[in-house]
Design a protein around this motif. Sequence first.
Motif, PDB file in Angstrom:
ATOM      1  N   UNK A  29       0.821  -1.206   0.000  1.00 41.34           N
ATOM      2  CA  UNK A  29       0.000   0.000   0.000  1.00 41.34           C
ATOM      3  C   UNK A  29       0.859   1.262   0.000  1.00 41.34           C
ATOM      4  N   UNK A  30       1.876   1.273   0.845  1.00 41.75           N
ATOM      5  CA  UNK A  30       2.699   2.480   0.947  1.00 41.75           C
ATOM      6  C   UNK A  30       3.534   2.708  -0.306  1.00 41.75           C
ATOM      7  N   UNK A  31       3.908   1.640  -0.990  1.00 42.66           N
ATOM      8  CA  UNK A  31       4.693   1.797  -2.218  1.00 42.66           C
ATOM      9  C   UNK A  31       3.839   2.317  -3.370  1.00 42.66           C
ATOM     10  N   UNK A  32       2.523   2.183  -3.266  1.00 45.60           N
ATOM     11  CA  UNK A  32       1.626   2.611  -4.347  1.00 45.60           C
ATOM     12  C   UNK A  32       0.623   3.658  -3.862  1.00 45.60           C
ATOM     13  N   UNK A  33       1.027   4.408  -2.844  1.00 46.81           N
ATOM     14  CA  UNK A  33       0.097   5.322  -2.198  1.00 46.81           C
ATOM     15  C   UNK A  33      -0.229   6.514  -3.096  1.00 46.81           C
ATOM     16  N   UNK A  34      -1.466   6.996  -2.984  1.00 46.68           N
ATOM     17  CA  UNK A  34      -1.947   8.144  -3.747  1.00 46.68           C
ATOM     18  C   UNK A  34      -2.053   9.363  -2.828  1.00 46.68           C
ATOM     19  N   UNK A  35      -2.122  10.568  -3.401  1.00 44.03           N
ATOM     20  CA  UNK A  35      -2.336  11.759  -2.563  1.00 44.03           C
ATOM     21  C   UNK A  35      -3.576  11.579  -1.685  1.00 44.03           C
TER      22      UNK A  35
END
Length: 942
Positions: A401-407
């Motif tokens: 999740x953190x590697x692909x996190x969005x604004x």
Amino acid sequence: MTDLPKTFDPATTEQRWYAHWEREGLFRPERPDAQPWTIVMPPPNVTGSLHIGHALDNTLQDVLTRRERMLGKDALWVVGTDHAGIATQMVVERNLDSQGIKRAEIGREAFLEHVWEWKAQSGGAITRQLRRLGASCDWAHERFTMDERYQRAVTHTFVEMHKRGLIYRDKRLVNWDPKFQTAISDLEVETKDVQGKFWTLSYPLADGSRAIQVATTRPETMLADMAVAVHPEDERYQALIGKQIKHPITGRLIPIVADEHADPELGSGAVKITPGHDFNDYEVGKRAGIKPADMLNMFDAQAFVVQTQDGLIPQDLLGLSRDDARKSVVAKLEHEGALVRVEERVIPTPFGDRSGVVIEPWLTDQWYVDAARLALPALQAVKKGDIRIVPETWAKTWFNWLENIQPWCVSRQLWWGHRIPAWYGPLKLPDGSFIEGRNQRQVFVGSESEIRPRAQAYYGNDWQITFSEVPAFSYESGNLTMVHEASNQKIAYLQQDPDVLDTWFSSALWPFATLGWPEETEDLRRHYPNDVLISGFDILFFWDARMAMQGIELMGEPPWKTLYLHGLVRDAHGAKMSKSKGNTVDPLGLIDKYGADALRFTLAAMESQGRDIKLDEKRVEGYRNFATKLWNAARFLQMNGVGASDSIAAPEAELPVNRWIIGEVVETLAKLDRAFDELRFDEMADAIYHFVWGTFCDWYVELVKGAFDDETKRVAAWAFDQILVMLHPLMPFITEELWHAMGERPYDLIVAKWPDPQAQVDVASKREMNWVIQVIKEIRSGRTDLNIPPGHKLSLSARLAGWTIRSTGYYERNQAAINRLTRSQITSVVIFPDDAPDEGHPWAETAQRVSAQIREGSMQISLPEFQAFAPLKGLVNLADEMARLSKAAEAAEKERDSLAQRLANPNFTERAKPEAVEKARSDHEAKAAEAERLRAALERLG
């Protein structure tokens, strides 16, 4: 010593003891020099009531906190509630609606007064219910996310992060709730399968050469189409990329773009792109070079059709709801010959979990956090081991999740919550003139006192800075009032952003804002970082990860050392609980029926790392019986003169049975400590349960019955005290009651010292008592399996062989206990070497007689170096018993093998419902055990 009533009634003890603990300040005793230990409660919604998820989460926290307190630490369990922006606003609006009062009519200030009034009257329901559960929080430290001090922390965070470039304003798609007219988080979106349709449409090329087919589940959004996408490697459309399509209803010219989002295998391989109303399309639009500010928006805040920027939507569609717009658009397409076909489909559809309306992806200006920048240190914290995630399997999810996190969108269009500390005023143009409009405003971030000097410097000393709730500028009329007519005074009106912050933004500060941050308080110095956080895995992203990001950014280190993620509580069949299914469980109802201790023990016993809990009320009832067993053991000890122990260390003991029980306490404590270290709540419960019920109550108490000499009284009192201390974190109420009932105490159990037996396991005594217990178990099992009447006193012959049994005196010392606990009488004992005696041997005649008894038919008990035989002639029909047992064993084996075959079939294990597979495994284990027991019973018959 206080005589105990015959029956244990939780209702009479729980309220009394909780009030006592809280009144005496025992949830956080004064220990300034002790080692600090800290945990924070995930703040429940102030609107809420205790549900079974809360009961699990807070039971686990309380178990850890009570034990750390007994270890002598300065244990701080921070408690409090979350203001729950949208949930609270919804409740108060509903209350006002019932009185005929509309929020919009009374205004923001009056509405917020109603919210605070409601909070004062009803907002404490869940904290009162947490007390029912036995949560030993530091109530003197209770916090609320809208407290004045907490609000200062939230404002400080927003301002500081804005200075660092971590908070900014942007136009992006959000989950928009048309009923509440606000952006909501992913957590507040519930996706449901809805029976819908799949429309295939024909879009003509602008040059009229041909048409291209696209498919959609939302034909109404075509009014804001801005492109058609095809896969760059789809040979069917290579020649069309870059060409334009003429929209069949609006006439808008839109390009055909190449994008891998289009799946050649799905439908026609071409998809319409509506970047202002679909998250995937938004990304496609950006890749195609469409700026968010230029993306078309065809809905207002209530999801009614409005005109797009290019003015091409037909007038007769304006003002329609989404459903009505869909019907009209489909009718127009059919009239134009652009409707190719319609197919029935099940469509995953997003709904607001509170509003119940379909969520609209909507393009708006919102405040965002640069989550990608914050995520990197949180990723590294887990990789380096600064944060330990338990169970470890969740670390992979954390990384993903953190590697692909969005604004992160942090603004909400609500009135209740932390008002965004941003102020808007006229924008100064390069020529020195001023202008103000929706997208032409100067933004100042900070409190009024911080902003005033900056605004004064921006506008000049000849301007008066005025903070106003009412905007001086009318966007509709274009009238900007900046000059006071009477005095010709130049006035810059600054209006605060009307939005509030996402609840998750403020709750992300919980581990340190509750300790006084941003002030450097003593609590903050001692208790940050926290030791552990216990959380449901379902808020891993929404709260846990954001706490880690905010904590590292603002405090310089992670907010906690360990993150423990528990599963969900499901019903007895493994189904997710929901009100619509009618399978929800009310924890307060269970407490009323069985007591808080029984519910707490059930939840802990069933909490196995990484697995959901299938809550069956029968388990709660079973642990209520466990509490009763403990209560009855205390009454039995009292009747035999056993009271409170005056020793933390184990007493001196000579009798094997007493030396054995001391060793069992030592071993149980070791298992318990290991389970606490590893956060294995199920193993904690298992260790103490089996010791209390099995070892102490079923064996020790029975073995010493009728033989309570001074030594045994001392040992029994000490062992029972150890039980109360070890069990207290799991079952605090009954243990505190029994602690005081057993005798005068210098302190309450809640602050007693965690066990320190200062003793070792006596191997010889353990071996002896295990042998005695095994002999008793075998004789009892034989009686049960062969249906020997309970009242019948068996006559047995025993045969001892081997030097161990003959030299230790096991049998001689324990003969009376064996006879008493098996309702048997061993009438003759044969002692001879391991091999059968030869003819003429002094023991040969006796051995032959025992062998004759066996041939006549007898129940046989066979253990290493010990055998016992009970003649069955005239007591049971041997042939009938053997036939019965054989038939039952064959039936159990048949079912066992059938279940094994089903479990070996991948078609079953991979396709069946998980609860069905789990039941099959459970049934297989039960049948295998039953078959083994029945075969053992047959062997006893020879």
